[in-house]
Scaffold this active site. Sequence first.
Site, short mmCIF file in Angstrom:
data_model
loop_
_atom_site.label_atom_id
_atom_site.label_comp_id
_atom_site.label_asym_id
_atom_site.label_seq_id
_atom_site.Cartn_x
_atom_site.Cartn_y
_atom_site.Cartn_z
N ASP A 88 0.84 -1.50 0.07
CA ASP A 88 0.03 0.06 0.20
C ASP A 88 0.92 1.53 -0.11
O ASP A 88 0.34 2.29 -0.32
CB ASP A 88 -1.01 0.14 1.29
CG ASP A 88 -2.12 -1.06 0.86
OD1 ASP A 88 -2.63 -0.97 -0.24
OD2 ASP A 88 -2.72 -1.23 1.72
N TYR B 143 -9.38 -0.26 3.27
CA TYR B 143 -8.97 0.06 4.64
C TYR B 143 -8.61 1.44 4.97
O TYR B 143 -8.25 2.14 4.34
CB TYR B 143 -7.54 -0.77 4.64
CG TYR B 143 -7.82 -2.12 5.46
CD1 TYR B 143 -8.10 -3.07 5.01
CD2 TYR B 143 -7.79 -1.99 6.91
CE1 TYR B 143 -8.29 -4.34 5.44
CE2 TYR B 143 -7.86 -3.14 7.62
CZ TYR B 143 -8.27 -4.41 7.21
OH TYR B 143 -8.40 -5.36 7.85
#
Length: 625
Positions: free
Chosen positions: A290, A374
């Site tokens: 990420d 998320y």
Amino acid sequence: MAHPLDPLSVEEIGRVGAAVRAHVPDTELLFSSITLAEPSKQALQAHRQGTPLVRAARAVVLDGPHGVIEALVGVEASEVLAWIPVPDVRPPLLFTEAFNAMEAVRADERWRAALARRGITDVSGVQIDPWPPGAYADFAERNTRLTRCLSYYREDPEDNGYARPIEGVVAVVDMATAEVLEVEDHGIVALPADPGRYDAEHVGPLRDDLKPLEIHQPEGVSFTVEGNHLSWQRWDLRVGLDPIEGLVLHDVGYQDGDRRRPILHRASLAEMVVPYGSTDPTHRWKNAFDAGEWGLGRFVNSLKLGCDCLGEITYLDAVMADEQGNGQVVEQAICIHEEDDGIAWKHQDLNTGNVEVRRSRRFVVSSIFTVGNYEYCFYWRFYLDGSIELEVRLTGIVQPCAFEGEPPANMVVVAPGVAAAHHQHLFCLRLDLDVDGGPNSVYEVDVVPSGGGAGDDWANGIEARATLLASEAVAQREVDPSRSRVWKVVNEQSRNGLGQPVAYKLLPSAAPTLLAGPGSVVRDRAAFATHNLWVTPYAPDEMRPSGPYPNQHTGGAGLPEWTAADRPLVDTDVVLWHTFGVTHVVRPEDWPVMPVERTGFWLIPVGFFDRNPALDIPPAAHCGT
Ligand code: CO
């Protein structure tokens, strides 16, 4: 007068973007990033002694489907200082291209047919999520930049985006051309029925017995913010926000009497990986980096007072480049405030009845990032006793799949027809410690029984055994809570009042390492996560533990490559790479939105001070004796 570590302003980014565009006027460019070219530690030292620094920016641009250029630009003169084509690399997925990929998928007949087979004919409300594709054999010979797209059904635009996965359908898209290369269909599964709403309107009656809890500092706050320089109590530091790394701390020091004592030169999230443990073909390729594949910092939230942070808050805006090379402001991206933290220390003298108790307080620098489903919330906390803590909170929506019949392997059922795979969130923090300015050495300290025998006749002895991590090959370590294992960064040349060398210890949590087995692709690509600690000597170019361009990289770059030289680490400028995080076996309670899960670590002084540095906290007004 700008400090050399001040982030680029909107105006500066605009000038850098213009200089880059002017360098190749006939070429269409997409900007992956424009960031301050941070001066090396040596250059900063020279600057402190009066040497002027050229303020420079680094732009990473795409000048065609596969061409990546790193340009170094002098900010004042808007002058291109270096123009370096970088072959065979892929920057993080770009928003422009991701959006084009989504629209291409939505228009694709094969994808529409796959959805029609599932009874979905109106595709206007379908959410399409592009993912970094990984680096698998099925893509090996394709010299291109790819994304794999998953789809989710929303009946109402405000439905939970992840509650109704359109299972089995994966669209593979060429990012550069927005061409849908193929649509995989791994089998039809019924759409889960529940839209999974979690907004206040839809969760049923809200509890009505929470009384207001307000935080006031009637005399103002105890910290100061000047530009990006923060001071609180004896601490001071600089803060920045990088499009890849998110929050970056620079030059953290502690004023100890008449000495400002350096502790941490730079700290940031250098990489992270979220490997999923599902063996199902729709999901087994998922392992998002990420930071390096998406750019965590680009997803920074604008924070709201009383919602994201409570109390007397000071915010800093973040400035980032958009993909056209213009500066953009993200308002209120960094939250700065103080929090009460229970007690700092206490003793009740049982002979006299006297009680001495002091309140602990912490200074918090935080940001929140939303990467797809998320949220990652980073809280750097500084304490009155010289400790530093990083807590990362994970929230948002777990990555779901739809199923019928038997629950799928490697997953937990979270709602009727919905399961979520076991996975990990592994964060790699690059910690460039400079304890008392260095040089430093790193020791692994295990607390073990003396083992009985001579000198330990009663077999009650306990020893703290310190092992010098003398070179890179022996400085690849795992946590061991059974031995209370810590890693101590020692300055042998700086002694406290007791004659001991000063130190800070890295106190890890019971952090996992990567579970994907030998032979898995992600294990090669995220080698950093196979150990909780790596130590390297400082090198200004060594910033990302899987290399600067992990997207579709097959592995081996970064830490494994650098440490193969087995460089010495004794009395040098050390950099610690600490991987920690959570192995997430999802719970039903994580649905439809997940309560925060916490992970992190501490940096704690060990003989850095001569005694409790928080003795001088005054008693709270009504606690005096
Ligand atoms: Co998770």
